[in-house]
Design an enzyme around this catalytic site. Structure first.
Site, PDB file in Angstrom:
ATOM      1  N   ASP A  86       0.869  -1.171   0.000  1.00 33.85           N
ATOM      2  CA  ASP A  86       0.000   0.000   0.000  1.00 33.85           C
ATOM      3  C   ASP A  86       0.909   1.226   0.000  1.00 33.85           C
ATOM      4  O   ASP A  86       2.120   1.134   0.226  1.00 33.85           O
ATOM      5  CB  ASP A  86      -0.957  -0.006   1.207  1.00 33.85           C
TER       6      ASP A  86
HETATM    7  C1  BGC Z   1      -5.052   3.255  -0.096  1.00 30.02           C
HETATM    8  C2  BGC Z   1      -5.133   2.241  -1.209  1.00 30.02           C
HETATM    9  C3  BGC Z   1      -5.004   2.945  -2.535  1.00 30.02           C
HETATM   10  C4  BGC Z   1      -3.698   3.704  -2.563  1.00 30.02           C
HETATM   11  C5  BGC Z   1      -3.452   4.455  -3.864  1.00 30.02           C
HETATM   12  C6  BGC Z   1      -3.822   4.131  -0.227  1.00 30.02           C
HETATM   13  O1  BGC Z   1      -3.866   5.174   0.687  1.00 30.02           O
HETATM   14  O2  BGC Z   1      -5.058   2.595   1.143  1.00 30.02           O
HETATM   15  O3  BGC Z   1      -6.352   1.556  -1.144  1.00 30.02           O
HETATM   16  O4  BGC Z   1      -5.082   2.019  -3.577  1.00 30.02           O
HETATM   17  O5  BGC Z   1      -3.704   4.660  -1.511  1.00 30.02           O
HETATM   18  O6  BGC Z   1      -4.328   5.496  -4.014  1.00 30.02           O
END
Ligand code: BGC
Length: 716
Positions: free
Chosen positions: A267
């Site tokens: 993530d």
């Molecule tokens: C989120 C993810 C997301 C990523 C990219 C993160 O903060 O937890 O679900 O895909 O950002 O935007």
């Protein structure tokens, strides 16, 4: 017409699937390509960056699109650039980084889950995959399958509810849809990312056997059914270790035991050091968000110093390449232009079938024979609410931000977006000859005065949720008092909820009707009007239990609430595998509304349950529409006892559409893992008497049967 659209999309899906390559061929090609790469090229694939125009960000190289994840390809080897976009609820456009880039906005994940309809989930995934491809995005960060362990988790709206079978099946179908368009799907957030409060530091603790039977099982089913090219590990710690650096989880469970062939991406901002690579993380995402681009120089250095297992680098690269080949992102043929009108019809249908009718006293709904209606609150004159964060889509058509987060570029994340399908105008269209007035609900006494003079009053109540923060079970901004005041003034009051989670309903006894519309997406107003006026017979079922109040939940409050920003909190999930309705069954608590519950304008009866013999018995029964209207029902099969001890587990479900008087025979074949416990590294079924039921919800068991099954042991 709508059905044709869905089918056309699915047929298109099959076309693209045909271009992707078989598993073995993808592996062979990945090995061949990887063998030709230099080490620098290998490392290049191990980290993606954000190309969003943040204040102070370096200007983008010409031609690079603004998005959350990008890594350059290797043209000499035919490896395309990787462009990643969020896509759980449509193609996101975080911070409006691509001005004017609007996309089809789906209803929230919970609305999709409430449909209990894998075919619709697949059509929704295919729609989003197609829109991704049209924009040049070849990796979608979609497929969120975290189970609802706490109905106050601020991201539940993106996910698919509290049950591993339901969430896993729907997530799998969604990802199948995405990948049918030649676009890689990710499943996330692996694993036990069950709250947003202190999400980067919280330590989620649980017995691993319980995790296998719950959250991990949800992921396992999603991965088996959707075969996503990538898995995204989560921010939180699991039993003391950050999941993105957890060797037992990534290398052990996922890659070795489940034989997952794709790659693990982190993530955004979830990587603590280059050592995460050795633990099994293949790719660092949005690398600027971490303290360092760990998987660039620091990892290279460790590699040169011989501190990285030689085989690991090639393995990580081959995983990325094999998913690319298996899904076919390396050989995209031109595609026809996106038919946004067809997509609008699909999401309107998804929104309508996700709406759950919770209460309908005296059959006040569908609305009929009235002359005046007053609609109150919820900005129902503007549109329908959506959830905030990385999944936020800028919808087609007008949308109205309520700028609670301010007006700077970054504060966009905290603004509430109302999508333009406004319930007031849609109700006016649906009810010709009826006077439909609107009051903002700002002053309860004024709203009540309006309500007193109308045949029916409908209060729209909203609860906004955003990624990064948790919520509460209480409707905000005095809406409980508003509803109570309106209900006191008009005995024919209906409440329509646009919420990201369950809410307490202290006014429930005073209102005639309650409709849960979730965040219904770009056509939400129309879908709500269709249900209220009877054009659509409601068929949504709750994908999560609605508690009476917080005292019924396993945790009195979300772990870490009130602690400072970087504080560390422990989140012990002592309920283990007894998530949601299982917790309520275990504690003998009566929920406000149970999992699987939802009313219809028709009635359905279940008869003739028989258990068909096999290694795992199949449940065969008949569903009959005994009402006067055509409609859809979702009969559910549950396990109710093992060896005489009560258990409650969803074993299967089917959405059945029936004309009045029509019957259909349904057979549900349970996954044997749902009858087993995880013990000593494998699944175990104890020999003994097993109880089964066919039910209209987790607390409305209608038919039962039981049989003796032998003990059994099996692997993954
Ligand atoms: C989120 C993810 C997301 C990523 C990219 C993160 O903060 O937890 O679900 O895909 O950002 O935007």
């Amino acid at each position: 017409m709508r059905k044709t659209m869905t089918l056309t999309l699915l047929a298109g899906a099959a076309l693209f699937a045909g271009q992707a390559q078989g598993k073995d061929q993808a592996d062979v090609r990945a090995a061949r390509t990887e063998a030709q790469m230099t080490d620098d090229e290998r490392f290049q694939l191990l980290h993606s960056v954000m190309t969003l125009p943040f204040p102070g960000a370096k200007p983008l190289p010409a031609g690079v699109k603004a998005t959350v994840g990008y890594l350059p390809g290797i043209p000499r080897l035919g490896i395309p650039d990787f462009y990643e976009s969020d896509g759980s609820l449509g193609i996101a456009n975080s911070f409006n980084a691509r001005p004017g880039d609007t996309a089809t906005a789906l209803p929230s994940g919970l609305a999709l889950a409430a449909g209990f309809d894998p075919a619709m989930a697949q059509a929704a995934g295919a729609l989003v995959g197609q829109e991704a491809r049209a924009r040049g995005f070849n990796v979608l960060l979609s497929g969120g399958v975290n189970l609802t362990r706490d109905p106050r988790n601020g991201r539940n709206f993106e996910y698919l509810g509290e049950d591993p079978l339901l969430a896993g099946t729907l997530s799998g179908a969604y990802m199948r849809g995405v990948q049918s368009q030649g676009v890689i799907s990710t499943v996330k957030h692996f694993v036990l990312n069950a709250q947003e409060t202190l999400r980067m530091t919280v330590d989620a603790t649980i017995a691993m056997s319980a995790l296998r039977e719950s959250d991990l099982l949800g992921f396992q089913i999603a991965i088996e059914q959707g075969q996503p090219g990538a898995v995204m590990c989560s921010y939180n710690k699991l039993n003391g270790t950050h999941t993105c650096g957890d060797r037992g989880l990534l290398t052990g469970v996922l890659k070795t035991e489940w034989k997952y062939p794709g790659w693990v991406m982190s993530d955004w901002g979830a990587v603590g050091s280059q050592d995460f690579f050795m633990a099994g993380l293949d790719q660092q995402s949005g690398a600027q968000l971490d303290k360092q681009v760990w998987f660039d120089q620091p990892l290279k250095q460790a590699w040169q110093q011989g501190r990285v297992d030689k085989a690991r680098l090639g393995d990580a690269v081959r995983r990325i390449l094999r998913s690319s080949y298996a899904v076919g992102i390396d050989h995209w043929a031109p595609t026809p232009p996106v038919d946004y009108d067809a997509h609008a019809q699909i999401v309107e249908k998804a929104a309508a079938q996700g709406i759950v009718l919770l209460k309908n006293e005296g059959d006040l709904l569908p609305l009929r024979g009235i002359r005046s209606l007053v609609v109150i609150g919820g900005h129902a004159d503007l549109g329908v609410l959506s959830g905030g964060g990385s999944s936020q889509v800028t919808p087609r058509g007008l949308s109205t931000p309520v700028a609670v987060g301010g007006r700077s570029k970054l504060s966009g994340w905290n603004n509430q977006i109302y999508m333009s399908s406004a319930p007031v105008s849609d109700l006016r269209k649906a009810l010709p000859g009826v006077t439909v007035d609107f009051d903002s609900g700002y002053v309860p006494a004024t709203a009540a005065a309006y309500a007193a003079h109308a045949d029916v009053a409908i209060v729209f109540a909203t609860q906004w949720q955003v990624e990064g923060a948790d919520g509460s079970l209480t409707l905000p901004e005095g809406q409980d008092a508003l509803i109570a005041a309106v209900a006191a003034a008009n005995p024919h009051t209906i409440v329509v909820l646009e919420t990201g989670n369950p809410v307490k309903m202290p006014w429930l006894g005073a209102v005639k009707g309650v409709v849960e519309a979730w965040y219904p997406g770009q056509s939400g107003g129309q879908a709500i009007a269709d249900v209220l006026t009877g054009k659509v017979n409601p068929s949504g079922r709750l994908p999560m239990t609605f508690p009476v109040d917080d005292s019924q939940l396993p945790q009195a409050q979300i772990a870490g609430v009130g602690l400072g920003n970087r504080a560390e909190a422990m989140a012990p999930y002592n309920e283990g595998a007894d998530v949601g309705y299982r917790w309520f069954a275990r504690t003998n608590a009566k929920p406000l509304f149970p999992f699987g519950y939802g009313l219809s304008y028709s009635r359905f009866a279940y008869t003739q349950l028989s258990l068909v013999k096999g290694p795992v018995p199949r449940l065969r029964f008949t569903v009959t529409n005994t009402g006067e209207r055509a409609g859809s029902d979702v009969p559910q099969a549950y396990l109710t006892a093992i060896g005489g001890k009560p258990e409650l587990r969803l074993l299967g479900f089917e959405k059945v559409t029936l004309q009045p008087g029509e019957s259909r025979s349904v057979t549900i074949e349970p996954d044997r893992r749902l009858l087993a416990f995880w013990q000593d590294g494998g699944w175990s079924m104890a020999g003994g008497d097993y109880g089964f039921a066919i039910a209209a919800s987790a607390t409305d068991l209608r038919l039962s049967a039981h049989t003796v099954l032998p003990s059994a042991r099996f692997g993954h």
